[in-house]
Design a protein around this motif. Structure first.
Motif, PDB file in Angstrom:
ATOM      1  N   LEU A   1      68.479  35.194  51.157  1.00 22.18           N
ATOM      2  CA  LEU A   1      67.355  34.548  50.482  1.00 22.18           C
ATOM      3  C   LEU A   1      66.031  35.024  51.088  1.00 22.18           C
ATOM      4  O   LEU A   1      65.089  35.351  50.363  1.00 22.18           O
ATOM      5  N   LEU A   2      65.974  35.082  52.398  1.00 23.54           N
ATOM      6  CA  LEU A   2      64.761  35.506  53.096  1.00 23.54           C
ATOM      7  C   LEU A   2      64.344  36.908  52.647  1.00 23.54           C
ATOM      8  O   LEU A   2      63.183  37.139  52.294  1.00 23.54           O
ATOM      9  N   VAL A   3      65.285  37.826  52.630  1.00 22.50           N
ATOM     10  CA  VAL A   3      64.971  39.197  52.237  1.00 22.50           C
ATOM     11  C   VAL A   3      64.505  39.243  50.777  1.00 22.50           C
ATOM     12  O   VAL A   3      63.489  39.871  50.451  1.00 22.50           O
ATOM     13  N   THR A   4      65.221  38.559  49.905  1.00 22.81           N
ATOM     14  CA  THR A   4      64.869  38.582  48.480  1.00 22.81           C
ATOM     15  C   THR A   4      63.480  37.991  48.246  1.00 22.81           C
ATOM     16  O   THR A   4      62.677  38.552  47.500  1.00 22.81           O
ATOM     17  N   VAL A   5      63.209  36.867  48.880  1.00 17.75           N
ATOM     18  CA  VAL A   5      61.892  36.234  48.720  1.00 17.75           C
ATOM     19  C   VAL A   5      60.793  37.156  49.241  1.00 17.75           C
ATOM     20  O   VAL A   5      59.748  37.320  48.592  1.00 17.75           O
ATOM     21  N   LYS A   6      61.010  37.779  50.384  1.00 16.58           N
ATOM     22  CA  LYS A   6      59.987  38.678  50.937  1.00 16.58           C
ATOM     23  C   LYS A   6      59.757  39.877  50.024  1.00 16.58           C
ATOM     24  O   LYS A   6      58.614  40.305  49.828  1.00 16.58           O
ATOM     25  N   VAL A   7      60.814  40.429  49.443  1.00 18.22           N
ATOM     26  CA  VAL A   7      60.674  41.541  48.508  1.00 18.22           C
ATOM     27  C   VAL A   7      59.883  41.087  47.284  1.00 18.22           C
ATOM     28  O   VAL A   7      58.960  41.781  46.829  1.00 18.22           O
ATOM     29  N   LEU A   8      60.222  39.929  46.752  1.00 16.55           N
ATOM     30  CA  LEU A   8      59.518  39.427  45.566  1.00 16.55           C
ATOM     31  C   LEU A   8      58.061  39.145  45.864  1.00 16.55           C
ATOM     32  O   LEU A   8      57.187  39.418  45.027  1.00 16.55           O
ATOM     33  N   GLN A   9      57.769  38.613  47.034  1.00 16.49           N
ATOM     34  CA  GLN A   9      56.376  38.342  47.395  1.00 16.49           C
ATOM     35  C   GLN A   9      55.603  39.623  47.647  1.00 16.49           C
ATOM     36  O   GLN A   9      54.410  39.692  47.372  1.00 16.49           O
ATOM     37  N   TRP A  10      56.249  40.625  48.135  1.00 18.54           N
ATOM     38  CA  TRP A  10      55.605  41.906  48.421  1.00 18.54           C
ATOM     39  C   TRP A  10      55.287  42.640  47.127  1.00 18.54           C
ATOM     40  O   TRP A  10      54.240  43.252  47.008  1.00 18.54           O
ATOM     41  N   THR A  11      56.204  42.543  46.152  1.00 20.01           N
ATOM     42  CA  THR A  11      55.986  43.251  44.895  1.00 20.01           C
ATOM     43  C   THR A  11      55.166  42.458  43.899  1.00 20.01           C
ATOM     44  O   THR A  11      54.729  42.989  42.898  1.00 20.01           O
ATOM     45  N   ASP A  12      54.982  41.163  44.146  1.00 22.20           N
ATOM     46  CA  ASP A  12      54.259  40.288  43.209  1.00 22.20           C
ATOM     47  C   ASP A  12      52.774  40.536  43.246  1.00 22.20           C
ATOM     48  O   ASP A  12      52.126  40.844  44.139  1.00 22.20           O
TER      49      ASP A  12
ATOM     50  N   ALA B   1      70.926  39.221  44.382  1.00 22.56           N
ATOM     51  CA  ALA B   1      71.030  37.858  43.864  1.00 22.56           C
ATOM     52  C   ALA B   1      69.656  37.197  43.926  1.00 22.56           C
ATOM     53  O   ALA B   1      68.862  37.458  44.828  1.00 22.56           O
ATOM     54  N   SER B   2      69.384  36.347  42.961  1.00 19.42           N
ATOM     55  CA  SER B   2      68.076  35.693  42.865  1.00 19.42           C
ATOM     56  C   SER B   2      67.925  34.589  43.910  1.00 19.42           C
ATOM     57  O   SER B   2      68.921  34.040  44.398  1.00 19.42           O
ATOM     58  N   PRO B   3      66.682  34.233  44.233  1.00 22.09           N
ATOM     59  CA  PRO B   3      66.460  33.087  45.118  1.00 22.09           C
ATOM     60  C   PRO B   3      67.106  31.811  44.574  1.00 22.09           C
ATOM     61  O   PRO B   3      67.695  31.034  45.336  1.00 22.09           O
ATOM     62  N   GLY B   4      67.018  31.597  43.266  1.00 20.09           N
ATOM     63  CA  GLY B   4      67.632  30.416  42.665  1.00 20.09           C
ATOM     64  C   GLY B   4      69.122  30.368  42.902  1.00 20.09           C
ATOM     65  O   GLY B   4      69.690  29.316  43.189  1.00 20.09           O
ATOM     66  N   PHE B   5      69.779  31.530  42.776  1.00 18.92           N
ATOM     67  CA  PHE B   5      71.214  31.583  43.065  1.00 18.92           C
ATOM     68  C   PHE B   5      71.497  31.153  44.491  1.00 18.92           C
ATOM     69  O   PHE B   5      72.376  30.319  44.734  1.00 18.92           O
ATOM     70  N   HIS B   6      70.791  31.729  45.451  1.00 18.71           N
ATOM     71  CA  HIS B   6      71.073  31.404  46.857  1.00 18.71           C
ATOM     72  C   HIS B   6      70.915  29.913  47.128  1.00 18.71           C
ATOM     73  O   HIS B   6      71.755  29.299  47.792  1.00 18.71           O
ATOM     74  N   LEU B   7      69.852  29.318  46.609  1.00 17.12           N
ATOM     75  CA  LEU B   7      69.627  27.889  46.832  1.00 17.12           C
ATOM     76  C   LEU B   7      70.751  27.054  46.209  1.00 17.12           C
ATOM     77  O   LEU B   7      71.242  26.107  46.833  1.00 17.12           O
TER      78      LEU B   7
ATOM     79  N   HIS C   1      62.968  25.488  53.981  1.00 15.13           N
ATOM     80  CA  HIS C   1      61.820  24.673  53.569  1.00 15.13           C
ATOM     81  C   HIS C   1      60.514  25.445  53.774  1.00 15.13           C
ATOM     82  O   HIS C   1      59.653  25.474  52.882  1.00 15.13           O
ATOM     83  N   LEU C   2      60.372  26.092  54.921  1.00 16.84           N
ATOM     84  CA  LEU C   2      59.152  26.864  55.189  1.00 16.84           C
ATOM     85  C   LEU C   2      59.047  28.087  54.277  1.00 16.84           C
ATOM     86  O   LEU C   2      57.974  28.386  53.740  1.00 16.84           O
ATOM     87  N   LEU C   3      60.147  28.789  54.101  1.00 10.27           N
ATOM     88  CA  LEU C   3      60.150  29.994  53.275  1.00 10.27           C
ATOM     89  C   LEU C   3      59.787  29.693  51.826  1.00 10.27           C
ATOM     90  O   LEU C   3      59.041  30.440  51.189  1.00 10.27           O
ATOM     91  N   MET C   4      60.312  28.594  51.306  1.00 13.96           N
ATOM     92  CA  MET C   4      60.146  28.295  49.882  1.00 13.96           C
ATOM     93  C   MET C   4      58.893  27.481  49.572  1.00 13.96           C
ATOM     94  O   MET C   4      58.585  27.261  48.402  1.00 13.96           O
ATOM     95  N   LYS C   5      58.173  27.053  50.603  1.00 10.05           N
ATOM     96  CA  LYS C   5      56.933  26.303  50.378  1.00 10.05           C
ATOM     97  C   LYS C   5      55.982  27.185  49.566  1.00 10.05           C
ATOM     98  O   LYS C   5      55.696  28.316  49.938  1.00 10.05           O
ATOM     99  N   ASP C   6      55.545  26.671  48.464  1.00 13.27           N
ATOM    100  CA  ASP C   6      54.620  27.368  47.566  1.00 13.27           C
ATOM    101  C   ASP C   6      55.213  28.614  46.902  1.00 13.27           C
ATOM    102  O   ASP C   6      54.462  29.434  46.356  1.00 13.27           O
ATOM    103  N   PHE C   7      56.552  28.771  46.940  1.00 12.49           N
ATOM    104  CA  PHE C   7      57.170  29.903  46.244  1.00 12.49           C
ATOM    105  C   PHE C   7      57.111  29.624  44.742  1.00 12.49           C
ATOM    106  O   PHE C   7      57.526  28.563  44.286  1.00 12.49           O
TER     107      PHE C   7
END
Length: 169
Positions: free
Chosen positions: A158-169, A54-60, A35-41
């Motif tokens: 999921l945590l790693v993928t989201v952090k990578v996507l946020q870092w490269t975004d 794998a995508s964040p959507g897949f993991h969820l 919930h905290l990780l995906m807030k405002d994702f």
């Protein structure tokens, strides 16, 4: 991610057998952190696959699906057509789904799984269960534990993928 103690350090959760507290703790911890990780994702990044991960959507979706499937097997059931269909589409990008929808769907699935856990008789934890089309051997306890550890494993990915996507975004 939180200043609050991890769930397993908050004591027993009322309404669940003591032997199943680790399952409950792991699922509630994952739910809080997701919930905290995906807030405002941003929803437009849900299906991105940096470095072919794998995508964040897949993991969820996968966590939800695994919980549903393990609950079915724990209750000595077989998967139905809807469950097989869900399994097939977990990794497919669905642009109609938003981050909020996927997080809410997961929260509902965790709630349903925890309801099942609250109803488990601890004396049934060693009861034999068959898993999948191959009817592989497991136990009620094994299925419940697998659901919790698999959830934690995919949260980590999921945590790693989201952090990578946020870092490269």
């Amino acid at each position: 991610m939180s200043t609050q103690h991890e769930v397993w350090l908050r004591g027993s959760i009322a309404g669940y057998p003591l032997l199943l507290q680790p399952v409950v703790h792991a699922l509630l911890q994952a739910q809080e952190e997701i919930h905290l990780l995906m807030k405002d994702f941003p929803s437009e990044l849900l299906w991105e696959r940096p470095a072919e991960m794998a995508s964040p959507g897949f993991h969820l979706q996968h966590i939800s699906g695994v919980l549903d499937r393990m609950a079915t097997y724990a209750q000595a059931g077989s998967l139905n057509k809807e469950q097989f269909d869900f399994l097939k589409m977990e990794a497919e990008a669905n642009l109609k789904l938003t981050t909020d929808i996927l997080v809410k769907n997961l929260a509902n699935q965790i709630k349903a799984f925890l309801t099942l856990v609250s109803q488990i008789d601890p004396s049934s934890l060693t009861d034999f269960r068959e898993v999948g089309r191959a009817q592989l051997p497991s136990t009620v306890g094994g299925l419940l534990f697998h659901a919790a550890e698999h959830t934690q494993r995919h949260f980590g990915q999921l945590l790693v993928t989201v952090k990578v996507l946020q870092w490269t975004d």
